[in-house]
Design an enzyme around this catalytic site. Structure first.
Site, PDB file in Angstrom:
ATOM      1  N   GLY A  10       0.832  -1.206   0.000  1.00 36.12           N
ATOM      2  CA  GLY A  10       0.000   0.000   0.000  1.00 36.12           C
ATOM      3  C   GLY A  10       0.857   1.243   0.000  1.00 36.12           C
ATOM      4  CB  ALA A  11       2.028   3.538  -2.379  1.00 31.23           C
ATOM      5  N   GLY A  12      -0.422   4.421   0.272  1.00 31.55           N
ATOM      6  CA  GLY A  12      -1.250   5.538   0.726  1.00 31.55           C
ATOM      7  C   GLY A  12      -0.450   6.345   1.731  1.00 31.55           C
ATOM      8  CG  ASN A  37      -0.347   1.598  -4.334  1.00 35.13           C
ATOM      9  OD1 ASN A  37      -0.857   1.462  -3.230  1.00 35.13           O
ATOM     10  ND2 ASN A  37      -0.827   2.412  -5.239  1.00 35.13           N
ATOM     11  CD  GLU A 170     -13.429  16.912   4.774  1.00 29.73           C
ATOM     12  OE1 GLU A 170     -12.929  15.949   4.191  1.00 29.73           O
ATOM     13  OE2 GLU A 170     -12.766  17.820   5.308  1.00 29.73           O
ATOM     14  CG  ASP A 301      -7.877   4.207   7.263  1.00 27.63           C
ATOM     15  OD1 ASP A 301      -7.344   4.964   8.104  1.00 27.63           O
ATOM     16  OD2 ASP A 301      -8.613   4.618   6.351  1.00 27.63           O
TER      17      ASP A 301
HETATM   18  P1  FAD Z   1      -4.816   5.022   2.119  1.00 24.31           P
HETATM   19  O1  FAD Z   1      -4.188   6.365   2.205  1.00 24.31           O
HETATM   20  O2  FAD Z   1      -6.243   4.969   1.697  1.00 24.31           O
HETATM   21  O3  FAD Z   1      -3.929   4.119   1.154  1.00 24.31           O
HETATM   22  C1  FAD Z   1      -4.149   2.766   0.886  1.00 24.31           C
HETATM   23  C2  FAD Z   1      -3.326   2.405  -0.337  1.00 24.31           C
HETATM   24  O4  FAD Z   1      -3.355   0.994  -0.517  1.00 24.31           O
HETATM   25  C3  FAD Z   1      -3.853   3.025  -1.630  1.00 24.31           C
HETATM   26  O5  FAD Z   1      -2.784   3.538  -2.390  1.00 24.31           O
HETATM   27  C4  FAD Z   1      -4.524   1.833  -2.342  1.00 24.31           C
HETATM   28  O6  FAD Z   1      -4.504   1.961  -3.760  1.00 24.31           O
HETATM   29  C5  FAD Z   1      -3.623   0.694  -1.887  1.00 24.31           C
HETATM   30  N1  FAD Z   1      -4.283  -0.609  -1.918  1.00 24.31           N
HETATM   31  C6  FAD Z   1      -5.473  -0.955  -1.405  1.00 24.31           C
HETATM   32  N2  FAD Z   1      -5.706  -2.251  -1.577  1.00 24.31           N
HETATM   33  C7  FAD Z   1      -4.627  -2.746  -2.218  1.00 24.31           C
HETATM   34  C8  FAD Z   1      -4.256  -4.059  -2.644  1.00 24.31           C
HETATM   35  N3  FAD Z   1      -5.053  -5.098  -2.448  1.00 24.31           N
HETATM   36  N4  FAD Z   1      -3.058  -4.220  -3.246  1.00 24.31           N
HETATM   37  C9  FAD Z   1      -2.225  -3.156  -3.453  1.00 24.31           C
HETATM   38  N5  FAD Z   1      -2.514  -1.914  -3.062  1.00 24.31           N
HETATM   39  C10 FAD Z   1      -3.708  -1.714  -2.442  1.00 24.31           C
HETATM   40  N6  FAD Z   1      -8.256  11.894   7.437  1.00 24.31           N
HETATM   41  C11 FAD Z   1      -7.716  13.009   7.969  1.00 24.31           C
HETATM   42  O7  FAD Z   1      -6.784  12.909   8.793  1.00 24.31           O
HETATM   43  N7  FAD Z   1      -8.176  14.266   7.641  1.00 24.31           N
HETATM   44  C12 FAD Z   1      -9.136  14.463   6.710  1.00 24.31           C
HETATM   45  O8  FAD Z   1      -9.514  15.588   6.418  1.00 24.31           O
HETATM   46  C13 FAD Z   1      -9.730  13.308   6.096  1.00 24.31           C
HETATM   47  N8  FAD Z   1     -10.658  13.453   5.129  1.00 24.31           N
HETATM   48  C14 FAD Z   1     -11.107  12.351   4.464  1.00 24.31           C
HETATM   49  C15 FAD Z   1     -11.980  12.543   3.399  1.00 24.31           C
HETATM   50  C16 FAD Z   1     -12.433  11.446   2.672  1.00 24.31           C
HETATM   51  C17 FAD Z   1     -13.352  11.660   1.498  1.00 24.31           C
HETATM   52  C18 FAD Z   1     -12.008  10.139   3.030  1.00 24.31           C
HETATM   53  C19 FAD Z   1     -12.491   8.937   2.232  1.00 24.31           C
HETATM   54  C20 FAD Z   1     -11.154   9.937   4.112  1.00 24.31           C
HETATM   55  C21 FAD Z   1     -10.690  11.039   4.828  1.00 24.31           C
HETATM   56  N9  FAD Z   1      -9.780  10.891   5.893  1.00 24.31           N
HETATM   57  C22 FAD Z   1      -9.256  12.002   6.488  1.00 24.31           C
HETATM   58  C23 FAD Z   1      -9.317   9.554   6.324  1.00 24.31           C
HETATM   59  C24 FAD Z   1      -7.985   9.235   5.662  1.00 24.31           C
HETATM   60  O9  FAD Z   1      -8.051   9.441   4.276  1.00 24.31           O
HETATM   61  C25 FAD Z   1      -7.541   7.808   5.959  1.00 24.31           C
HETATM   62  O10 FAD Z   1      -7.542   7.619   7.352  1.00 24.31           O
HETATM   63  C26 FAD Z   1      -6.136   7.572   5.384  1.00 24.31           C
HETATM   64  O11 FAD Z   1      -6.169   7.644   3.986  1.00 24.31           O
HETATM   65  C27 FAD Z   1      -5.593   6.206   5.824  1.00 24.31           C
HETATM   66  O12 FAD Z   1      -4.320   6.025   5.279  1.00 24.31           O
HETATM   67  P2  FAD Z   1      -3.846   4.566   4.821  1.00 24.31           P
HETATM   68  O13 FAD Z   1      -2.420   4.673   4.475  1.00 24.31           O
HETATM   69  O14 FAD Z   1      -4.261   3.556   5.822  1.00 24.31           O
HETATM   70  O15 FAD Z   1      -4.731   4.254   3.521  1.00 24.31           O
END
Ligand code: FAD
Length: 405
Positions: A10-12, A37, A170, A301
């Site tokens: 995952g590159a989030g 990713n 939002e 998450d």
């Molecule tokens: P993500 O940033 O979502 O990244 C996950 C990555 O994994 C993505 O690149 C995806 O493509 C990749 N992936 C998924 N499944 C696979 C797979 N099977 N194989 C390979 N790659 C995969 N938080 C805040 O702090 N402030 C805010 O204002 C806020 N606003 C938000 C608004 C919206 C509309 C949403 C939806 C969320 C918001 N959030 C906010 C919450 C925040 O976006 C998440 O908590 C955050 O993105 C989590 O980060 P992460 O690295 O866990 O996942």
């Protein structure tokens, strides 16, 4: 000696932060680092509501992963993870199998529909760039089609948002900013458009300061949002939703667009791989490792951490995911150097800002309440900061938000 292999899934916010910090901390000879990713781009999940409403082009919310990683140190593989074989220390992907010595799971969230009938099939969720683009196109299509049909269908102009939490509010802010533009573009009478927010809880934005919540509700109502609070979506159907307030007041609302924004769970890969989890989220150890798995870190998450002050989980946020990425990188560097003492992760919540459209917001930052233009300015600074943390000033210049006046 064989170099240890670190695989980041995952590159989030969480995964990419781990990778960019790790590439600074670890020498080429110390470890092989692999980042996996689904797409070759990172997207700002926190901006997806803008792309969904069509107030920001989807290309503005994403950037090429290869532009921010050091390709001498991090190998990027574009692939979709399917399962982690924990015992065998390998990841099964759509196209391959990848062995690891250390693993970071940062696969983000999926919509949680709580078993509500029809939601998966008939409602949209703001989950990634493709979903955001589909929502925007669907909204545009319904506006474009309304006047071409002899029999006018009000459901084409009825938009339901399920959930008055952060994402729902939002999105409503952006949608209500976009609607006047759509009305002008497609010759639609503004008064014919309905935007409804259905929330099962008795309040909007639970946990937010009540004064700020009142401001947000008043602002959105001014822009035409009808709030149905304390009302649960019972079912989503092909032509709308069934809602109920209490036991008896059941109502069918005809709507062609239903956006579900009332809950997320961690990636289904967590549970499919056998990690012990609650709604796809693993209650991680203080050092961010999965209990019982000393070589597996879980961030973002997919992880669950408890706020000891109130004995409840922290809501999953980008802010926490990025902070976890930094600690995870330091802990991985320590582990490969044979150190046993790992850093404990403690969230440092600097504030929360919820946008109400491009020009308005509410928030608390550094202990100060704010709303309107000031909060909106702060929101853009938060967005720009996230870019800066990953890609430095050049990424801010390329993708940043500068419409701050
Ligand atoms: P993500 O940033 O979502 O990244 C996950 C990555 O994994 C993505 O690149 C995806 O493509 C990749 N992936 C998924 N499944 C696979 C797979 N099977 N194989 C390979 N790659 C995969 N938080 C805040 O702090 N402030 C805010 O204002 C806020 N606003 C938000 C608004 C919206 C509309 C949403 C939806 C969320 C918001 N959030 C906010 C919450 C925040 O976006 C998440 O908590 C955050 O993105 C989590 O980060 P992460 O690295 O866990 O996942």
């Amino acid at each position: 000696m064989k170099k240890p292999k670190i695989v980041i899934l995952g590159a989030g916010y969480g995964g990419l932060m781990t990778a960019v910090r790790l590439q600074k901390l670890v020498g080429v000879n110390e470890a092989d680092i692999v980042l996996v990713n689904k797409n070759d781009y990172h997207y700002e999940t926190t901006w997806l509501h803008e792309a969904s409403a069509g107030t920001l082009h989807h290309d503005r919310v994403r950037y090429d992963i290869r532009d921010v990683i050091d390709r001498n140190k991090v190998e990027f593989i574009q692939d979709t993870a399917i399962e982690v074989k924990i015992e065998e220390k390998k990841v099964i992907t759509e196209n391959n199998e990848i062995n690891y010595d250390y693993l970071v799971v940062a696969l983000g969230a999926e919509p949680e529909t709580f078993g509500i009938k029809g939601l998966k099939e008939h409602a949209f969720s703001i989950v990634n760039v493709n979903a955001a683009r589909q929502i925007r196109e669907h909204i545009d299509y319904n506006f474009a089609t309304y006047n071409t049909e002899e029999e006018k269908k009000e459901e084409r102009l009825t938009f339901v948002v399920g959930g008055a939490g952060f994402t729902g509010i939002e999105f409503l802010g952006e949608l209500t900013n976009r609607i006047p533009e759509l009305c002008r573009e497609y010759d639609v009478d503004y008064k014919k458009v309905r935007v409804i927010c259905v929330e099962a809880a008795p309040m909007v934005l639970p946990g937010f300061d009540p004064e700020l919540v009142n401001y947000a509700v008043a602002q959105l109502e001014k822009k035409g949002v009808e709030f149905m609070i304390g009302t649960a979506i019972k079912e989503a159907t092909e032509d709308g939703i069934v809602v109920a307030k209490g036991e008896d007041e059941v109502q069918h609302i005809k709507a062609n667009t239903v956006v579900w924004a009332a809950g997320v769970r961690g990636s289904s890969i967590i549970e499919n791989s056998g990690f012990e989890a609650m709604r796809g989220r693993v209650k991680v150890e203080p050092d961010l490792r999965a209990p019982g798995h000393d070589n597996v870190f879980i961030v973002g998450d997919c992880s669950l951490i408890i706020n000891e002050e109130i004995n409840r989980p922290y809501p999953p946020t980008a802010q926490i995911a990025m902070q976890q990425g930094e600690v995870c990188a330091r802990n991985l560097a320590a582990l490969i150097r044979g150190k046993a003492d790992l850093e404990t992760f403690t969230p440092d919540i600097k504030g929360t800002v919820c946008s109400l459209g491009e020009d308005d917001a509410i928030g608390v930052a550094f202990g100060k309440k704010m709303y309107g233009g000031k909060a909106s300015f702060m929101k853009k600074m938060v967005d720009n900061r996230a870019l800066y943390m990953i890609g430095g000033p050049s990424l801010v210049l390329k993708k940043g938000k500068f419409n701050i006046l």
